[in-house]
Design a protein around this motif. Structure first.
Motif, PDB file in Angstrom:
ATOM      1  N   GLY A  75       0.798  -1.189  -0.098  1.00  0.00           N
ATOM      2  CA  GLY A  75       0.172  -0.002  -0.014  1.00  0.00           C
ATOM      3  C   GLY A  75       0.875   1.242  -0.168  1.00  0.00           C
ATOM      4  O   GLY A  75       2.161   1.036   0.088  1.00  0.00           O
ATOM      5  N   ALA A  76       0.089   2.393  -0.052  1.00  0.00           N
ATOM      6  CA  ALA A  76       0.828   3.469  -0.125  1.00  0.00           C
ATOM      7  C   ALA A  76       0.342   4.481   1.032  1.00  0.00           C
ATOM      8  O   ALA A  76      -0.856   4.465   1.216  1.00  0.00           O
ATOM      9  N   VAL A  77       1.080   5.159   1.791  1.00  0.00           N
ATOM     10  CA  VAL A  77       0.742   6.138   3.051  1.00  0.00           C
ATOM     11  C   VAL A  77       1.044   7.487   2.430  1.00  0.00           C
ATOM     12  O   VAL A  77       2.251   7.883   2.327  1.00  0.00           O
ATOM     13  N   ILE A  78       0.296   8.319   2.314  1.00  0.00           N
ATOM     14  CA  ILE A  78       0.478  10.020   1.940  1.00  0.00           C
ATOM     15  C   ILE A  78       0.244  10.874   3.031  1.00  0.00           C
ATOM     16  O   ILE A  78      -0.968  10.787   3.545  1.00  0.00           O
ATOM     17  N   VAL A  79       1.074  11.432   3.521  1.00  0.00           N
ATOM     18  CA  VAL A  79       0.993  12.498   4.534  1.00  0.00           C
ATOM     19  C   VAL A  79       0.446  13.627   3.960  1.00  0.00           C
ATOM     20  O   VAL A  79       1.195  14.342   3.432  1.00  0.00           O
ATOM     21  N   GLN A  80      -0.660  14.113   4.259  1.00  0.00           N
ATOM     22  CA  GLN A  80      -1.224  15.458   3.959  1.00  0.00           C
ATOM     23  C   GLN A  80      -1.675  16.242   5.042  1.00  0.00           C
ATOM     24  O   GLN A  80      -2.818  15.993   5.691  1.00  0.00           O
ATOM     25  N   THR A  81      -1.052  17.390   5.295  1.00  0.00           N
ATOM     26  CA  THR A  81      -1.193  17.933   6.530  1.00  0.00           C
ATOM     27  C   THR A  81      -2.290  19.069   6.649  1.00  0.00           C
ATOM     28  O   THR A  81      -2.662  19.582   7.551  1.00  0.00           O
ATOM     29  N   SER A  89      -8.388  14.341  -0.555  1.00  0.00           N
ATOM     30  CA  SER A  89      -7.509  13.243  -0.923  1.00  0.00           C
ATOM     31  C   SER A  89      -8.041  11.967  -0.439  1.00  0.00           C
ATOM     32  O   SER A  89      -8.135  10.790  -1.259  1.00  0.00           O
ATOM     33  N   LYS A  90      -8.584  11.936   0.599  1.00  0.00           N
ATOM     34  CA  LYS A  90      -9.304  10.921   1.326  1.00  0.00           C
ATOM     35  C   LYS A  90     -10.570  10.477   0.292  1.00  0.00           C
ATOM     36  O   LYS A  90     -10.725   9.100   0.115  1.00  0.00           O
ATOM     37  N   ALA A  91     -11.128  11.063  -0.150  1.00  0.00           N
ATOM     38  CA  ALA A  91     -12.204  10.984  -0.835  1.00  0.00           C
ATOM     39  C   ALA A  91     -11.712  10.262  -2.538  1.00  0.00           C
ATOM     40  O   ALA A  91     -12.462   9.550  -2.903  1.00  0.00           O
ATOM     41  N   MET A  92     -10.493  10.760  -3.014  1.00  0.00           N
ATOM     42  CA  MET A  92      -9.870  10.272  -4.054  1.00  0.00           C
ATOM     43  C   MET A  92      -9.275   8.893  -3.713  1.00  0.00           C
ATOM     44  O   MET A  92      -9.087   8.226  -4.785  1.00  0.00           O
ATOM     45  N   ALA A  93      -8.862   8.324  -2.551  1.00  0.00           N
ATOM     46  CA  ALA A  93      -7.959   7.499  -2.350  1.00  0.00           C
ATOM     47  C   ALA A  93      -8.675   5.940  -2.746  1.00  0.00           C
ATOM     48  O   ALA A  93      -7.915   5.139  -3.268  1.00  0.00           O
ATOM     49  N   PRO A  94      -9.974   5.825  -2.785  1.00  0.00           N
ATOM     50  CA  PRO A  94     -10.507   4.351  -3.442  1.00  0.00           C
ATOM     51  C   PRO A  94     -10.281   4.540  -5.023  1.00  0.00           C
ATOM     52  O   PRO A  94      -9.953   3.433  -5.469  1.00  0.00           O
ATOM     53  N   ALA A  95     -10.579   5.492  -5.663  1.00  0.00           N
ATOM     54  CA  ALA A  95      -9.921   5.545  -7.208  1.00  0.00           C
ATOM     55  C   ALA A  95      -8.650   5.306  -7.408  1.00  0.00           C
ATOM     56  O   ALA A  95      -8.135   4.456  -8.248  1.00  0.00           O
ATOM     57  N   LEU A  96      -7.600   5.914  -6.603  1.00  0.00           N
ATOM     58  CA  LEU A  96      -6.333   5.760  -6.629  1.00  0.00           C
ATOM     59  C   LEU A  96      -5.882   4.157  -6.453  1.00  0.00           C
ATOM     60  O   LEU A  96      -5.178   3.388  -7.075  1.00  0.00           O
ATOM     61  N   LYS A  98      -7.886   1.907  -6.708  1.00  0.00           N
ATOM     62  CA  LYS A  98      -8.316   0.821  -7.974  1.00  0.00           C
ATOM     63  C   LYS A  98      -7.327   1.038  -9.193  1.00  0.00           C
ATOM     64  O   LYS A  98      -6.717  -0.162  -9.832  1.00  0.00           O
ATOM     65  N   ALA A  99      -6.678   2.088  -9.476  1.00  0.00           N
ATOM     66  CA  ALA A  99      -5.951   2.430 -10.349  1.00  0.00           C
ATOM     67  C   ALA A  99      -4.553   1.688 -10.151  1.00  0.00           C
ATOM     68  O   ALA A  99      -3.935   1.195 -11.315  1.00  0.00           O
ATOM     69  N   PHE A 100      -4.049   2.015  -9.173  1.00  0.00           N
ATOM     70  CA  PHE A 100      -2.707   1.440  -8.700  1.00  0.00           C
ATOM     71  C   PHE A 100      -2.463  -0.016  -8.305  1.00  0.00           C
ATOM     72  O   PHE A 100      -1.591  -0.843  -8.392  1.00  0.00           O
ATOM     73  N   GLY A 101      -3.701  -0.563  -7.851  1.00  0.00           N
ATOM     74  CA  GLY A 101      -3.568  -2.050  -7.338  1.00  0.00           C
ATOM     75  C   GLY A 101      -3.363  -2.319  -6.115  1.00  0.00           C
ATOM     76  O   GLY A 101      -3.014  -3.377  -5.822  1.00  0.00           O
ATOM     77  N   PHE A 102      -3.269  -1.148  -5.292  1.00  0.00           N
ATOM     78  CA  PHE A 102      -3.195  -1.694  -3.818  1.00  0.00           C
ATOM     79  C   PHE A 102      -3.722  -0.281  -3.074  1.00  0.00           C
ATOM     80  O   PHE A 102      -4.157   0.559  -3.664  1.00  0.00           O
ATOM     81  N   PRO A 103      -3.879  -0.703  -1.866  1.00  0.00           N
ATOM     82  CA  PRO A 103      -4.555   0.496  -0.926  1.00  0.00           C
ATOM     83  C   PRO A 103      -3.641   1.701  -0.800  1.00  0.00           C
ATOM     84  O   PRO A 103      -2.416   1.896  -0.893  1.00  0.00           O
ATOM     85  N   VAL A 104      -4.332   2.687  -0.714  1.00  0.00           N
ATOM     86  CA  VAL A 104      -3.804   3.846  -0.532  1.00  0.00           C
ATOM     87  C   VAL A 104      -4.517   4.928   0.818  1.00  0.00           C
ATOM     88  O   VAL A 104      -5.822   4.683   0.906  1.00  0.00           O
ATOM     89  N   ARG A 105      -3.697   5.063   1.622  1.00  0.00           N
ATOM     90  CA  ARG A 105      -4.211   5.624   2.975  1.00  0.00           C
ATOM     91  C   ARG A 105      -3.627   7.121   3.086  1.00  0.00           C
ATOM     92  O   ARG A 105      -2.456   7.557   2.748  1.00  0.00           O
ATOM     93  N   ILE A 106      -4.416   8.051   3.504  1.00  0.00           N
ATOM     94  CA  ILE A 106      -4.072   9.350   3.672  1.00  0.00           C
ATOM     95  C   ILE A 106      -4.043   9.746   5.132  1.00  0.00           C
ATOM     96  O   ILE A 106      -5.188   9.305   5.800  1.00  0.00           O
TER      97      ILE A 106
END
Length: 124
Positions: A75-81, A89-96, A98-106
């Protein structure tokens, strides 16, 4: 982009610095045959800032390497302060994801990184 594997399985991904060898850096990560988590603490770069040729190169690379990413990247962890950007970004995380093939956490704080990395690697 630039990848720092010093703290593997945590792989720091810097989008602000473009390095020509980023593809070979990912190849080396895949060759380790171990799960890893991408970490970005800089704001995601606006794709409109990147030249079209670079965006096309990234898209083609992702298409070719999505199976390896799905297998080895936990997965990926993105720090957004910035709160408003984090919410968007959290709203876009599910689409990301799906596109990348791994979980994305903000996350909104660097203090939350370790918890998310442990979750993604299944250590919690």
């Amino acid at each position: 982009m630039f990848l720092d594997t010093t703290h593997f399985p945590l792989v720091h991904m810097c989008l602000a610095h473009s390095e020509p060898e980023w593809e070979s850096q990912f190849d080396a990560l895949f060759a380790r045959a171990q799960r890893f988590v991408l970490l970005s603490v800089d704001a995601p770069r606006d794709e409109h800032d990147a030249p079209q040729s670079e965006r096309k190169q990234h898209a083609l690379w992702l298409k070719r390497n999505r199976p390896a990413l799905s297998r080895w990247c936990a997965g990926a962890v993105i720090v957004q302060t910035r709160r408003t950007v984090a919410i968007a970004s959290k709203a876009m995380a599910p689409a990301l994801a799906k596109a990348f093939g791994f979980p994305v956490r903000i996350v909104e704080s660097e203090a939350d990184i370790d918890v998310e990395v442990a979750r993604l690697l299944g250590h919690q």
